[in-house]
Enzyme design. Structure first.
Site: not given
Length: 260
Positions: A208, A242
């Site tokens: 991210k 995740r």
């Protein structure tokens, strides 16, 4: 599933526009290959999404999301009929389709924070009612920018879910959603406080912007930073990671467990 042992969730993006280009799969062959890769590398579950949630993306129509998911889930169930499948959606109707038509095992709602939605709370309440009726575990995400607000909002939403009859709830601090760069790292620093809710915590930091913006990298270069943050998340009580890169996350869990 025993979450005393941290688990790894592999990401399968049935979209053309997810922020990490290497994770996008759209053909049956690509989906089948990605499913096999996720399982071969040791993931405990597969998270299938068909509507990108990157900050500058436009949500596809409900019909388009369903069509993409039907293609992907058909292949997933053919290639790995016994796999634990999570479906990443914020629409109650899509959640129902995924569970009733394909036996999806969990709903991962990245827009479950009421403050994330552009409409009133009606859709959120509808999703809460839907997952309670379907009887599947539900990932409740927070968009709050600080841990105090996050705990208050999550406690409120958990109670509402319980009032509807929802049993299995997993909380997600929502890294990358509604947070500045500094907010993301402050939430990671304080992540252990989520243990106050006595619920499993899912962490999704894989490649991210909180990593590549800080280090001035591209998402393709953010694997090392992802592993660092995954390790910190495990130290602070995360039970599900995740990730795009399954093998590296599985190794991270194995090393962390050995130290413990």
């Amino acid at each position: 599933m025993d979450l005393e042992v941290p688990r790894v969730m592999g990401i399968l993006n049935a979209t053309p526009d997810s922020f990490y280009a290497a994770s996008r799969v759209q053909t049956e062959e690509a989906v089948a290959s990605r499913v096999q890769e996720i399982l071969d590398e040791g993931a405990d579950m597969i998270d299938v999404g068909a509507c990108s949630t990157r900050p500058d993306s436009a949500a596809v129509s409900e019909q388009e999301e369903m069509e993409r998911l039907r293609l992907a889930l058909t292949v997933v169930r053919r290639v790995a009929p016994d796999a634990v499948v999570s479906v990443d959606t914020f629409r109650p109707s899509v959640a129902r389709m995924a569970v009733e038509e394909f036996g999806a095992d969990m709903i991962n709602d990245v827009k479950s924070s009421a403050s994330f939605r552009s409409d009133d709370n009606a859709q959120l309440n509808n999703m809460f009612r839907m997952v309670a009726r379907l009887g599947v575990p539900y990932v409740l995400m927070s968009q709050a920018a600080d841990m105090k607000t996050m705990l208050m909002e999550l406690a409120r939403d958990v109670q509402q879910l319980r009032d509807y009859g929802q049993k299995d709830i997993i909380v997600d601090p929502g890294f990358g959603f509604g947070k500045t760069l500094d907010d993301n790292y402050a939430v990671m620093r304080d992540l252990s406080q989520l243990q106050l809710l006595e619920l499993p915590v899912l962490v999704g930091v894989s490649r991210k912007s909180m990593i590549h913006r800080l280090l001035d990298l591209k998402p393709e270069e953010a694997l090392n930073g992802t592993t660092v943050l995954n390790t910190m998340a495990l130290e602070r009580g995360a039970k599900i990671l995740r990730v795009h890169d399954v093998r590296e996350a599985v190794e991270c869990v194995q090393i962390w467990r050995k130290i413990k």
